[in-house]
Design an enzyme around this catalytic site. Structure first.
Site, PDB file in Angstrom:
ATOM      1  N   GLY A 208      10.516   6.431   0.760  1.00 40.69           N
ATOM      2  CA  GLY A 208      10.600   4.971   0.603  1.00 40.69           C
ATOM      3  C   GLY A 208       9.222   4.349   0.670  1.00 40.69           C
ATOM      4  O   GLY A 208       8.213   5.042   0.523  1.00 40.69           O
ATOM      5  N   ASN A 209       9.162   3.046   0.857  1.00 42.02           N
ATOM      6  CA  ASN A 209       7.870   2.385   1.028  1.00 42.02           C
ATOM      7  C   ASN A 209       8.037   1.159   1.922  1.00 42.02           C
ATOM      8  O   ASN A 209       9.154   0.837   2.328  1.00 42.02           O
ATOM      9  CB  ASN A 209       7.247   2.032  -0.332  1.00 42.02           C
ATOM     10  CG  ASN A 209       8.134   1.118  -1.131  1.00 42.02           C
ATOM     11  OD1 ASN A 209       8.359  -0.024  -0.759  1.00 42.02           O
ATOM     12  ND2 ASN A 209       8.675   1.624  -2.235  1.00 42.02           N
ATOM     13  N   TYR A 210       6.935   0.480   2.218  1.00 41.19           N
ATOM     14  CA  TYR A 210       6.955  -0.583   3.224  1.00 41.19           C
ATOM     15  C   TYR A 210       7.462  -1.939   2.708  1.00 41.19           C
ATOM     16  O   TYR A 210       7.461  -2.907   3.443  1.00 41.19           O
ATOM     17  CB  TYR A 210       5.544  -0.795   3.775  1.00 41.19           C
ATOM     18  CG  TYR A 210       5.024   0.339   4.612  1.00 41.19           C
ATOM     19  CD1 TYR A 210       5.758   0.818   5.690  1.00 41.19           C
ATOM     20  CD2 TYR A 210       3.793   0.928   4.331  1.00 41.19           C
ATOM     21  CE1 TYR A 210       5.276   1.855   6.463  1.00 41.19           C
ATOM     22  CE2 TYR A 210       3.300   1.965   5.091  1.00 41.19           C
ATOM     23  CZ  TYR A 210       4.038   2.425   6.163  1.00 41.19           C
ATOM     24  OH  TYR A 210       3.571   3.445   6.924  1.00 41.19           O
ATOM     25  N   SER A 211       7.876  -2.026   1.453  1.00 41.97           N
ATOM     26  CA  SER A 211       8.293  -3.331   0.924  1.00 41.97           C
ATOM     27  C   SER A 211       9.456  -3.900   1.741  1.00 41.97           C
ATOM     28  O   SER A 211      10.435  -3.211   2.023  1.00 41.97           O
ATOM     29  CB  SER A 211       8.720  -3.180  -0.536  1.00 41.97           C
ATOM     30  OG  SER A 211       9.321  -4.372  -0.975  1.00 41.97           O
ATOM     31  N   ALA A 276       9.208  -2.870  -5.331  1.00 41.38           N
ATOM     32  CA  ALA A 276       8.259  -1.758  -5.208  1.00 41.38           C
ATOM     33  C   ALA A 276       9.054  -0.488  -5.518  1.00 41.38           C
ATOM     34  O   ALA A 276       9.626   0.143  -4.633  1.00 41.38           O
ATOM     35  CB  ALA A 276       7.682  -1.715  -3.801  1.00 41.38           C
TER      36      ALA A 276
END
Ligand code: C5P
Length: 400
Positions: A208-211, A276
């Site tokens: 995943g990512n920090y969005s 994102a």
């Protein structure tokens, strides 16, 4: 613009409360209906009789007006309004609004209010400049409230500085501008993607990512408030959507987001791609939880996801507007311009991870907008709601 608009005017305990009389008169002249809600301290500065005479409505101050069991419903009042304006707003009331301290009729009404809220601070220079006040105002901005900046000049304390409540005519002008912008997206269909995507590794793990989704959700909210029919395709985020103009489709992976975007885009006037999206996903997803098994290292083979923006760029018809985002850590302009071209976007919003307060997991953002005609506009650091307003302003000019 203000004709038949239902306005709650919240008045708090400041010397600027005397300007509320002019404010009511100006609003009534424009055809608005004004219901005053005043705090106990506010009544020390201006009498309810003055206010009820000018507004042609009894002034509300207490939860219980009589001792006969009748009470004022802040919930009904909050739902009745087209807009709530707190003017003057003292440091204390701003603090209570920011922290939900609902110990008077005005603050309970604020918390119940579904309509847009405008706040016109009025206080001494140093109180206004204090980090506590500034943080509280930023908190209100992050809720999507509009802050009407106080002006500089002589204050009641005889000190010169910033803290004077904006003049009634200027406040009315801001409300008019706001309502003028409201209908500009009437009947426009806008697609927005927001948040991260999760790419499954096994039943318990993902890439995943920090969005956080905050920027995309703010965009959806602003578009809906301006009358648009919004389709919001959201990756896994923990934000609620309340505006009835937003149809939300929750997805998890880039592939799911792609499929939803592709099927909905042909109907849209515009799309803002804020998500994102993961560029790659694991080539295979393990059906069972992967075990450690004392391996020193493992290799995950990744395969490319489809680029939603580029795909919509290919499908884009004449008149449809496509906007994207670029979050870069270096050579920002070069990469943003390259994406603008490659994905056939009409404009791209550049935000940098190098700017303090900009990017992921913050309430603020600092952007530049680059368009396909070569135009570049730089904006200052603002709340994500204010940034969303700037972006939607840009979209509106292109949709005209
Ligand atoms: O990931 P990248 O920096 O190329 O993202 C730029 C823009 O493209 C963003 O607007 C993002 O939402 C969009 N994008 C997309 N699908 C992808 C990757 C990015 O829509 N698979």
């Amino acid at each position: 613009m203000l004709k038949d608009k239902k306005i709650i005017l919240g008045i708090t305990g400041s010397i600027a409360a005397c300007k509320a009389a002019y404010l009511i008169r100006a609003l009534i002249r424009k055809g608005a209906e004004v219901q005053v809600v005043i705090t106990p301290a506010g009544k020390e500065f201006i009498t309810p009789l003055t206010l009820s005479t000018l507004s042609r409505h009894p002034v509300i101050s207490e939860f219980f007006s009589n001792r006969d069991g009748t009470w004022h419903s802040h919930v009904d009042l909050g739902l009745w309004a087209d807009v709530m304006l707190v003017a003057p707003a003292t440091a204390a009331s701003i603090g209570k609004m920011a922290h939900g301290i609902a110990d008077n009729m005005l603050i309970t009404t604020y918390l119940s209010c579904k309509a847009p809220v405008f706040v016109a601070p009025a206080m001494d220079r140093d109180m206004f400049a204090h980090p506590a006040t500034q943080q509280n105002l930023n908190k209100l901005r992050s809720f999507g409230n509009h802050i009407i900046e106080p002006t500089e000049g002589e204050l009641a304390s005889r000190i010169e500085g910033k803290g004077r409540m904006e003049e009634p005519d200027k406040i009315v002008e801001q409300l008019e501008n706001f309502f003028a912008s409201q209908n500009l997206l009437h009947k426009k269909k806008i697609l927005i993607t927001a948040g991260p995507t999760y790419e499954k590794i096994d039943p318990v793990r993902f890439i995943g990512n920090y969005s956080s989704g905050r920027m995309g959700f703010a965009l959806a909210e602003i578009c809906a408030r301006r009358g648009a029919e919004v389709t919001l395709i959201a990756g896994p985020v923990s934000i609620a959507t309340e505006h009835p103009g937003i149809t939300r489709i929750d997805v998890e992976s880039a592939e799911e987001m792609y499929l939803e975007a592709i099927t909905t885009f042909s109907d849209m006037h515009a799309a803002i791609l804020c998500a994102a999206v993961a560029d790659y996903r694991p080539e295979t997803v393990s059906a069972e939880k992967m075990k450690r098994e004392d391996k020193e290292a493992i290799t995950l083979r990744l395969t490319a996801n489809k680029d939603i923006a580029a795909s919509l760029g290919v499908l884009k018809r004449k008149g449809q507007i496509l906007a994207g985002f670029a979050l870069e850590t270096k050579d920002e302009m070069i990469h943003a311009l390259d994406k603008l071209k490659r994905k056939n976007l009409d404009f791209i919003v550049l935000n940098s991870l190098n700017e303090p307060g900009a990017g992921f997991r913050t309430d603020t953002n600092k952007i530049s907008i680059l368009d396909n005609k070569g135009g570049i506009t730089d904006y200052t650091l603002k709340s994500k709601h204010e940034v969303a307003s700037d972006i939607v302003d840009k979209l509106q000019t292109l949709l005209k």
